[in-house]
Design a protein around this motif. Structure first.
Motif, PDB file in Angstrom:
ATOM      1  N   UNK A 114       0.811  -1.217   0.000  1.00 58.97           N
ATOM      2  CA  UNK A 114       0.000   0.000   0.000  1.00 58.97           C
ATOM      3  C   UNK A 114       0.845   1.268   0.000  1.00 58.97           C
ATOM      4  N   UNK A 115       2.067   1.200   0.548  1.00 58.46           N
ATOM      5  CA  UNK A 115       2.895   2.403   0.658  1.00 58.46           C
ATOM      6  C   UNK A 115       3.149   3.052  -0.698  1.00 58.46           C
ATOM      7  N   UNK A 116       3.129   2.268  -1.776  1.00 55.60           N
ATOM      8  CA  UNK A 116       3.374   2.824  -3.111  1.00 55.60           C
ATOM      9  C   UNK A 116       2.333   3.862  -3.496  1.00 55.60           C
ATOM     10  N   UNK A 117       1.141   3.781  -2.893  1.00 54.47           N
ATOM     11  CA  UNK A 117       0.031   4.642  -3.296  1.00 54.47           C
ATOM     12  C   UNK A 117      -0.261   5.751  -2.287  1.00 54.47           C
ATOM     13  N   UNK A 118       0.365   5.716  -1.127  1.00 56.38           N
ATOM     14  CA  UNK A 118       0.065   6.688  -0.084  1.00 56.38           C
ATOM     15  C   UNK A 118       0.920   7.951  -0.261  1.00 56.38           C
ATOM     16  N   UNK A 119       0.428   9.096   0.242  1.00 56.01           N
ATOM     17  CA  UNK A 119       1.171  10.354   0.060  1.00 56.01           C
ATOM     18  C   UNK A 119       2.544  10.305   0.725  1.00 56.01           C
ATOM     19  N   UNK A 120       3.594  10.586  -0.050  1.00 55.27           N
ATOM     20  CA  UNK A 120       4.964  10.494   0.477  1.00 55.27           C
ATOM     21  C   UNK A 120       5.181  11.451   1.647  1.00 55.27           C
ATOM     22  N   UNK A 121       4.538  12.613   1.603  1.00 53.18           N
ATOM     23  CA  UNK A 121       4.735  13.584   2.679  1.00 53.18           C
ATOM     24  C   UNK A 121       4.249  13.061   4.025  1.00 53.18           C
ATOM     25  N   UNK A 122       3.333  12.096   3.997  1.00 53.20           N
ATOM     26  CA  UNK A 122       2.817  11.511   5.235  1.00 53.20           C
ATOM     27  C   UNK A 122       3.634  10.313   5.689  1.00 53.20           C
TER      28      UNK A 122
END
Length: 268
Positions: A190-198
């Protein structure tokens, strides 16, 4: 004509994920879906379910596909603009509810979907909760979630303590970004799709935590608690950081898997 059962069997997904997505596509509870598996689907229903299955097989998180995620017993609206709440973060809420005094003023830094702030306000309506985020899109999601659950929260746009002037609180909580730049996990799941800033915070993942720890003493009342989530291997460094800034009762709490998950301490 396809049936619910035949589509589930052909999904190539874990059964629970397939069921959740199919129920969402048909706008029925999962229990109803399971009880009605012999139902013949219209071509449009079958296509709608098939599209969700295809997107999930490509890696898109279930929470973004359904627009929902449960956290601390509350159903929250979730969009790609916010981090997906994890069960481990419920420890942060549980500790806040245990350690905050009655009627406390609580500050939630980097609120995202509002999960932590809303869970606290929902459980303890007498607490005054303020939630901060540097993303206007995230704050829009958080406001909607607060409205959904009737949680009274003051939302502030800004980075960490900006916009708070000299306000002080009985407790500060945060689930900040704590993944190191270049961490291989950022290209997985899932990390591939989550906002990098978060997610990402500097070379060692601790930049946000350093800023939070450094500024908290100016916004905590004497003896107030600072609690924040961190990575599985960051507990010792977080305790050292808290001690360096003169906090007392420095400690770390493990999650249900026994992994060091939340560190905290009290202001001078």
């Amino acid at each position: 004509m396809a049936t619910i059962a035949s589509l589930l069997a052909a999904s190539e997904l874990p059964p629970l994920e397939a069921q959740v997505l199919a129920a969402h596509a048909l706008a029925v509870p999962r229990a109803r879906l399971l009880a009605d598996q012999a139902r013949t689907l219209t071509d449009e229903d079958a296509r709608r379910i098939g599209r969700l299955f295809l997107r999930r097989r490509a890696g898109e998180p279930v929470a973004y596909l359904t627009g929902e995620r449960e956290f601390f017993g509350l159903s929250l609206a979730i969009t790609p603009e916010v981090l997906i709440p994890r069960p481990e973060t419920e420890l942060l809420v549980a500790l806040a509810l245990e350690l905050a005094p009655s009627g406390a003023r609580v500050l939630d830094l980097g609120t995202g979907s509002g999960a932590v702030a809303i869970a606290i306000a929902h459980e303890e309506p007498d607490m005054e909760v303020v939630a901060v985020d540097a993303s206007a899109d995230a704050l829009a999601v958080a406001r909607e979630n607060a409205r959904r659950h009737g949680a009274t929260i003051r939302f502030v746009y800004g980075g960490w303590y900006t916009g708070l002037a000299a306000e002080r609180f009985d407790m500060i909580v945060a689930n900040p970004p704590y993944v190191a730049e270049g961490d291989e996990h950022l290209e997985q799941g899932d990390l591939r799709f989550e906002p990098r800033a978060a997610l990402v915070s500097g070379a060692d993942g601790l930049d946000a935590i350093r800023a939070i720890v450094a500024g908290a003493q100016d916004h905590l009342r004497p003896g107030g608690w600072l609690l924040f989530e961190h990575g599985y291997d960051q507990g010792e460094r977080c305790r050292s950081l808290l001690a360096m800034y003169g906090y007392s009762q420095v400690q770390t709490w493990p999650d249900l898997a026994g992994i060091e998950r939340v560190s905290g301490a009290r202001a001078r």
